[in-house]
Each structure stands twice: as C-alpha cells, then as structure tokens.
Design a protein around this motif. Structure first.
Motif, short mmCIF file in Angstrom:
data_model
loop_
_atom_site.label_atom_id
_atom_site.label_comp_id
_atom_site.label_asym_id
_atom_site.label_seq_id
_atom_site.Cartn_x
_atom_site.Cartn_y
_atom_site.Cartn_z
N GLN A 185 0.84 -1.20 0.00
CA GLN A 185 0.00 0.00 0.00
C GLN A 185 0.87 1.25 0.00
O GLN A 185 0.68 2.17 -0.80
CB GLN A 185 -0.89 -0.02 1.23
CG GLN A 185 -1.85 1.15 1.28
CD GLN A 185 -3.13 0.79 2.00
OE1 GLN A 185 -3.14 -0.10 2.84
NE2 GLN A 185 -4.20 1.46 1.67
N LYS A 186 1.86 1.25 0.87
CA LYS A 186 2.76 2.41 0.97
C LYS A 186 3.58 2.55 -0.31
O LYS A 186 3.82 3.66 -0.79
CB LYS A 186 3.69 2.24 2.18
CG LYS A 186 3.04 2.62 3.50
CD LYS A 186 3.99 3.45 4.34
CE LYS A 186 3.26 4.35 5.32
NZ LYS A 186 2.42 3.66 6.26
N ASN B 183 1.31 3.74 -3.31
CA ASN B 183 0.57 4.98 -3.14
C ASN B 183 1.07 6.16 -3.99
O ASN B 183 0.27 6.80 -4.67
CB ASN B 183 0.55 5.35 -1.65
CG ASN B 183 -0.48 6.42 -1.39
OD1 ASN B 183 -1.55 6.41 -1.99
ND2 ASN B 183 -0.15 7.35 -0.51
N PRO B 184 2.39 6.46 -4.01
CA PRO B 184 2.81 7.62 -4.80
C PRO B 184 2.45 7.49 -6.28
O PRO B 184 2.02 8.46 -6.90
CB PRO B 184 4.34 7.65 -4.63
CG PRO B 184 4.70 6.54 -3.73
CD PRO B 184 3.49 5.82 -3.28
N PHE B 185 2.58 6.27 -6.83
CA PHE B 185 2.26 6.08 -8.26
C PHE B 185 0.80 6.33 -8.53
O PHE B 185 0.42 7.01 -9.47
CB PHE B 185 2.65 4.67 -8.71
CG PHE B 185 4.10 4.38 -8.58
CD1 PHE B 185 5.00 4.92 -9.49
CD2 PHE B 185 4.58 3.62 -7.53
CE1 PHE B 185 6.35 4.68 -9.37
CE2 PHE B 185 5.93 3.38 -7.40
CZ PHE B 185 6.83 3.92 -8.32
N GLN C 174 -1.24 8.11 -6.78
CA GLN C 174 -1.58 9.52 -6.61
C GLN C 174 -1.15 10.36 -7.82
O GLN C 174 -1.83 11.30 -8.19
CB GLN C 174 -0.92 10.09 -5.34
CG GLN C 174 -1.43 9.47 -4.04
CD GLN C 174 -2.94 9.51 -3.92
OE1 GLN C 174 -3.60 10.40 -4.46
NE2 GLN C 174 -3.52 8.52 -3.25
N VAL C 175 -0.01 10.00 -8.41
CA VAL C 175 0.47 10.77 -9.56
C VAL C 175 -0.34 10.45 -10.81
O VAL C 175 -0.71 11.34 -11.58
CB VAL C 175 1.97 10.49 -9.82
CG1 VAL C 175 2.40 11.03 -11.17
CG2 VAL C 175 2.82 11.12 -8.72
N LYS D 245 -3.40 9.10 -11.08
CA LYS D 245 -4.86 9.25 -10.97
C LYS D 245 -5.40 10.54 -11.61
O LYS D 245 -6.39 10.49 -12.32
CB LYS D 245 -5.26 9.16 -9.50
CG LYS D 245 -6.74 8.96 -9.27
CD LYS D 245 -7.03 8.80 -7.79
CE LYS D 245 -6.60 10.03 -7.02
NZ LYS D 245 -7.16 10.14 -5.69
N TRP E 286 -8.28 3.59 -11.61
CA TRP E 286 -7.91 4.10 -10.29
C TRP E 286 -9.01 3.98 -9.24
O TRP E 286 -8.72 3.48 -8.13
CB TRP E 286 -7.37 5.54 -10.40
CG TRP E 286 -6.32 5.62 -11.45
CD1 TRP E 286 -6.36 6.34 -12.60
CD2 TRP E 286 -5.08 4.91 -11.49
NE1 TRP E 286 -5.24 6.13 -13.36
CE2 TRP E 286 -4.44 5.26 -12.71
CE3 TRP E 286 -4.44 4.01 -10.65
CZ2 TRP E 286 -3.20 4.73 -13.08
CZ3 TRP E 286 -3.20 3.49 -11.01
CH2 TRP E 286 -2.60 3.85 -12.21
#
Lengths: 287, 468
Positions: A128-129, A132-134, A136-137, A139, A171
């Motif tokens: 999950q961690k 997450n950045p991918f 968020q970018v 989406k 997403w």
C-alpha cells in the motif's frame, strides 16, 4: 402509504421543474424568425439574402435551437438508429454500440488489472505504501493527455481509445478495492486463521464478500468515469462512436444535434449507473 | 409545419412519415434525392466521350507540364524528337505512365485493392472525396473507404501508423513529416495538389471598419495547423504590413469549425482558414471575408493528396490507379459547369456535413462577402493538381523564415524528394533520350514580389521581418 405519496409528490415536482425548464428554454430561444418579406428589396439584395440562407418564406435556424427543434431532431435520429451510409455516417444506435463496446472492453481490462492489484495492496500495508505515490500521480491525469502518448506507442487509434478508458477507469476500482480489502474486520480474519482456512479460500469466502460493496462502489465510479472519458476520446480519435457524432455535428456547427447527443449521453450514463446500483444492492448485506 | 403535414393538398399524400417509407422528413428526403441525382448526373458526365477526352488531355498536360515547366523547353524537345516519340517516351517512363493507355489496358495487377484514405471535411479535399460517390476509385479497381478525420495531427499520426494508406494533407505537412518536424521522420510524398486558392482571411464583424492590417496589433488569429499554407500565408501577409506575427499578434492553432465558434464568442479577431468555414462564418453572420488568399498569391497550393514513400514503393500499380482516380476527379472539379453538382454531392453528412448553399458559394465563386455585397470570383477555389517543386521550396523558405527549421536547408533536395512530380527526367536520361535539362522550377509572384526558387536564400534574406 406515506412513501407512495412522497414518491408521487416528488414526481409531480420533477415534472414541474422539467416543464419550467422547457418553458424557459422555449422563451429564451423564441426570437423573431428570420426571413420575412422581400418587399422593397432590390434584386441583388434578395439574392444576397438567399446566399445568407434567408430565402424569403423559409426559416433559417440560427442561434440556440428551441426545444421543439431538438425534439424533432431527436425523433429523426431515434426513429432510424441503425442506418449505415459508409464509414462517416452511421445511425445513432450504431454509434452508441461502438462507444459502449469500447467502454466495455476498456472497463473489463481495468477490472482484470485493478481487482487483483487492489487485493494485493489492500492485504499488505507495505505494498500500500509502495504503490501509493504512483497511484496519486497517475490518478489525476486527464484522458486527453494520455491520448497522444497512446497513439504514438500503440500505433492504433482504436486500441488507443480503449487504452485511455482503461487507464482512466482503473484508479477508483483499485483504490476502493484496496480500501475495502484493508477494512475487513479483524475478527473475521482472526476466525479464519483460527479455523486454518487456506489463503485462497480466505480471499474468496471471507474477504471478497466483506469487501464486495466497497469494490462495487469503486466499479460504479469507474464506469461513470469511463463513460465520461469515451466522449472526449472519440472526439479526438474520430471514426465512430457517440463522441465522433458530437465532433461531427460540432464541425457542422449544429447545436441541435449536439444537444441531442448530450441528452443521449446523459441518459445512457444514467442507465449504466443504474445497472451498477442494482449490482451493488445485490451484494450489500445487513450485519 | 405545412412542410410536414399537408392534409388539404390534393397533390400530396398524407403520410406521417416520408412517402419513401423511411423515417425522415420530406426535406431530408429531398436533400438526399438531390445529392443522389447530382452524383448520377456527374457520373454520366464523367462517362461522356467528351469528358474522357478532356480528362485524358488534362492528365497528360499535367504530366507534360511536370516534365517541362518551361514552355520553351517543351517546344524545343518536341521539335527535336517529334510528337510521337515524345508521347512514347513519356508513356514509357512515368511511374504513373500514360494515363490514357493504362486506363484501358489495365497493365499491372493491383497489389492492394482495399484502401483507407483519410480526409478533413473541408472543400480542399473535394477531388479526393467526390472520387468516392462518383465511382472513380471503383473504376480503377480499387475499393476505397474515405474516412473523416478529427484533425491534422491525427492525419499525421494515422499516416505514420499506417492506419491510412493515403491521405489528404496540408501541402507543407509531407515536407514536415519527411524532415521529422513535430514527429518521427517518415518519408512522405505529395502526389498531387488537391486545390489551389480557396482560403481567405475572415474577420469578426466588429472589425468591418478596421480593414487596414497595420492597425491589427494585438489581434488574435486562428490557423488550422503550424505546417500549413494558412499559417505561412497569414504570417507573410502580416509581415508585409509591418506586423511581426510572433510578437505583435497571437496565432492560435484551432480546428476550422471551432474558428467560427470562437469568432462568434469574440475569442479571436479573425482567422485564415479553409473553406467552407470562411463562408460559414458569413452564413452564420459572425464574420466577413476580408481578403481571399487568391489575392495574396494567385494559384497558391493548399491541400495535397499524398502517401508514404514506402506505400508507393510497395504498391506502384495501386498507387498509379489511385493517382489516376484523383486526377480524374480533379479534372472534373476544374470545370466550372460541374461545381454546382459537386456541391450537392459532397454536402451530405458522410462527407462535408455542411449546408449546400455554403458549399455552392465557395465552389462557384459567387458569394456573399458578409458586408452586404455579392462578389463574383470564379477562381476563388480551383483544382490544379500540379505539385510544383518550386512551391515546396517556397514553403521551406517560410519554415526557415519563422524558425520551424534551423540551420542549412537543401531546399531543392527536399522538394524533389517529397513533391513527387515523377522521376521521369532521370528515367528519360536512362533511356538515352536527350533533352536539355532546365530547372523544373517555376517562378511565382507572391504579394507582388517575385519568388525565384533558384535564389531561395536571397529571397529569404530579403524580408525585414523574419527570424533568420
């Protein structure tokens, strides 16, 4: 008794709002009709008026179309939905079928990727961690921004359209699946481990039913997005589909047909949403 | 409403739908029938012996003109070898060999018969489009589908992706694509120019008292694509009037239909765009025609018909057949007497999707200018398929002038590679047919200034406003 009367009253209010809307539309668009008499005009003036589409005696539709005209155009489109006059002129039914086909395929692909990945991410805090950045970018990227990249790399406009649906609808499904899976009650998982259920069975018989409502919410949002995206994508790629229809009529500067298409897009979107609402109802349970 | 229900007219049947049985209005039915009968009439004309003779002459003249752009040179050659030898020589060497003979004898099997051709719905594409309903492709044994495309960038991408076998281009596009400007370098060829003239600068009605370009500082203009004659001509026109197109005005790339909508909304002050959208702006009462591009450069090329070099190499016979079909259509479109019918044929929604009245004004050249006057300019739009390499050189000078190409440009080499007049000259030499080779370049007069392709760099340096 009370609910039926509420429904009835709501329906009446809806109808009233609709009537007001149509009335206001009609009032706002009923300007003086162009054309008129040719009295007192020189021969050249009459010819000029004809060239401007103001043939005396006929009406020229300019400006925003009144509701009656949209109704008439809608009827014309809907009464012959499956004609096919070559690659550039097909009935509205065929166009819709193309759009639905693309949406269906893109959505299915998104599902195939998003659901397992959502499970993985939801079951492992590490993943999950890491993901997450991918997410968020990627989406917030608009479908139109993906299009040139897709065309360049996939080298096929049809596949590109499907890819754009895929990438935009993945997403919400992914996030909701992960969220649903992560939110399964600890006690249930504990019971499963106490009973020494194998992981596959645990996934399918404990986690999946528990997370299903959330997963379906994600799918419902995704379907909404996919339907939103298809119009933009088809306007860009052209060829077939409801988006192409809008683009073609925009090219013809025909607001009447564009309004018809917009209404149709809305209705189909609503129907798609209804389907998912029913599915959601089917998997929801009361604790 | 009487158009729909006419119960008291004894001569008309009372039907709730069109009497043909299909569910559309009587007006739609009439439009459809008119388009069909126009197509039938044009087809009949195309099959007349007179047209065939004319078309053959037209095609041959185009080819001979390609070989000998200078009349003097042509005469010298003809005097030296005689007509018969000249004809045989031309027939033997052109890849698109003597059209007349080929049309009848069908030499060479077609490598590919199912073809997809792209077009943008503007009148520039007329020959390409009308060849379809008139059956010119079919007559060459080709099963062509002409596909409307949403924009020039997409035409470029679909040509590079090989989704299209051939396409309608803006004539500078094949140069740009071949040079790798704004895309991967993919060799493309211009087989024919589709149309000459046929564009205009249209301004918003609010500027009808401000016709002097010198006062246009701060204006916003629409152009359809960077690599277009529209862009180069507009920049040229502004610069000739002392405005720097890069700093004094704003040029925006906008699809033609949106130009009219933006003009209405006041987002742009004007555009140099393709027809029918100039006329459409007049028809919709949002703009007026300031100047026809014909008055900037009479006979300037605009759109082109082309394909990739690879396609031509792999399918030479198919290409020749395609070339013949498009040239036949161009020959037909050239004749003013056919224009009214052509407007009917290409107006329906599967082609241009525009009111016939608008198309008719564009093609006939008798049009309302938006200021209350009727103008009569028969050559407002014309169809001369000759891809002069000198035109390509001019486009290259403008690309360099405005910074689209940097560094040294070998104008003639690129022009000859892309603008496919034919390799005829080389072949003639191979066959041992001697003739004095002069330059295959014609001179042009653009806004009163002579352009000599042999002195392209000097021409380029002569402009006070330029990025060079």
């Amino acid at each position: 008794m009370k609910t039926t009367s509420l429904n009835l009253r709501a329906a009446v209010v809806s109808l009233l709002i609709f009537a007001c809307f149509i009335g206001a539309w009609q009032l706002a668009t009923s300007g003086p009709s162009i054309g008129g008499s040719s009295a007192g005009m020189t021969a050249e003036e009459i010819e000029y008026a004809k060239m401007m589409g103001k043939d005396p005696g006929t009406e020229k539709s300019s400006g925003f179309p009144p509701p009656i005209e949209v109704a008439r155009a809608s009827w014309a489109h809907l009464s012959d939905p499956f004609y096919d006059k070559g690659p550039n002129d097909k009935g509205i039914g065929i166009q819709l079928a193309h759009s639905l086909g693309r949406v269906g395929l893109g959505f299915l692909l998104a599902m195939v990727v998003a659901l397992p990945m959502g499970f993985l991410i939801g079951m492992s805090p590490l993943m999950q961690k890491a993901f997450n950045p991918f997410v968020q970018v990627l989406k917030p990227i608009s479908p139109l921004a993906w299009m040139p990249l897709a065309l360049y790399t996939l080298k096929d406009s049809d596949v590109s359209g499907i890819f754009v649906i895929f990438i935009c609808s993945i997403w919400p499904m992914l996030i909701n699946t992960a969220f649903g899976v992560a939110g399964v009650k600890r006690e249930w998982l504990n019971v499963a481990s106490t009973l020494e259920v194998n992981p596959l069975r645990k996934a399918f018989q404990v986690i999946l039913p528990a997370a299903a409502p959330t997963i379906l919410t994600g799918m419902r949002i995704s379907m909404g997005i996919a339907w939103l995206v298809i119009v933009a994508a088809e306007m860009l790629v052209g060829g077939t589909g409801i988006g192409y229809f809008v683009w073609n009529e925009w090219n013809n500067l025909s607001l009447t047909n564009v309004i018809f298409a917009v209404l149709l897009i809305g209705v189909v979107g609503m129907l798609l949403d209804l389907v998912f609402a029913q599915l959601q109802k089917a998997v929801t349970y009361v604790e | 409403m009487s158009e729909f229900f006419d119960p008291y007219n004894a001569d008309r049947p009372l039907m709730m739908k069109c009497s043909c049985g299909r569910d559309h209005s009587v007006a739609d039915h009439h439009a459809e029938v008119a388009a069909d009968s126009a197509a039938i009439e044009l087809r009949r004309r195309s099959e007349s012996a007179e047209f065939e003779a004319y078309s053959n002459e037209f095609i041959e003249a185009t080819l001979v003109k390609a070989l000998f752009p200078h009349d003097e040179e042509r005469r010298r050659f003809l005097r030296a070898v005689g007509k018969g030898t000249a004809m045989a020589a031309i027939a033997s060497v052109l890849p698109v060999a003597s059209m007349q003979a080929m049309a009848q004898e069908k030499q060479g099997a077609l490598e590919k018969t199912d073809l997809k051709i792209g077009f943008i719905p503007i009148t520039c594409a007329t020959p390409l489009i009308m060849a379809h309903p008139l059956g010119f492709y079919q007559k060459q044994g080709l099963n062509v589908s002409v596909t409307k495309t949403a924009g020039w960038a997409l035409v470029r991408d679909k040509m590079i992706n090989k989704e299209y076998d051939a396409s309608h281009f803006l004539s500078p596009m094949p140069l740009a694509i071949s040079m790798g400007l704004g895309s991967n370098a993919t060799p493309m060829n211009v087989a024919t120019i589709q149309n000459i003239n046929g564009q205009a600068i249209t301004l918003a009605l609010k500027h009808k008292d401000n016709r002097d370009p010198k006062n246009w500082k701060g204006f916003k203009f629409g152009i359809p694509f960077d690599y277009s004659m529209h862009n180069f001509l507009l920049r040229y026109y502004l610069a000739e009037n002392g405005l720097n197109p890069d700093t004094d005005v704003q040029l925006r790339v906008i699809p033609p239909a949106e130009m009219v909508a933006n003009l209405r909304a006041g987002n742009i002050d004007g555009f140099l765009g393709p027809d029918p959208f100039n006329q459409r702006a007049v028809f919709d009462e949002v703009g007026f025609i300031h100047v026809l591009t014909k008055d900037l450069w009479n006979g300037h090329p605009c759109c082109a018909f082309g394909t990739s070099t690879e396609f031509i190499q792999k399918n030479p016979n198919t290409f020749a057949a395609l070339y013949r079909a498009v040239l036949t259509a161009a020959a037909m479109a050239r004749q003013p007497k056919n224009r009214e019918l052509i407007a009917k044929v290409i107006a329906p929604s599967q082609y241009l999707n525009q009111p016939e009245a608008v198309l008719n004004q564009v093609l006939s050249g008798k049009f309302a200018d938006g200021l209350g006057k009727i103008q009569n300019v028969p050559d407002r739009a014309d169809f001369d398929p000759m891809p002069w390499q000198s035109m390509a050189v001019w486009m290259l000078t403008q690309m360099k002038r405005w910074g689209y190409v940097k560094g040294d440009v070998n104008y003639q080499q690129i022009a000859e590679k892309v603008f496919l007049i034919t390799d005829a000259r080389k072949h003639m030499k191979d066959l041992g047919i001697e003739f004095k080779a002069g330059p295959t370049y014609a001179k042009h007069t653009i806004m009163g200034k002579e352009f000599d392709p042999a002195k392209a760099d000097a021409y380029l340096k002569s402009f006070p406003i330029s990025k060079v």
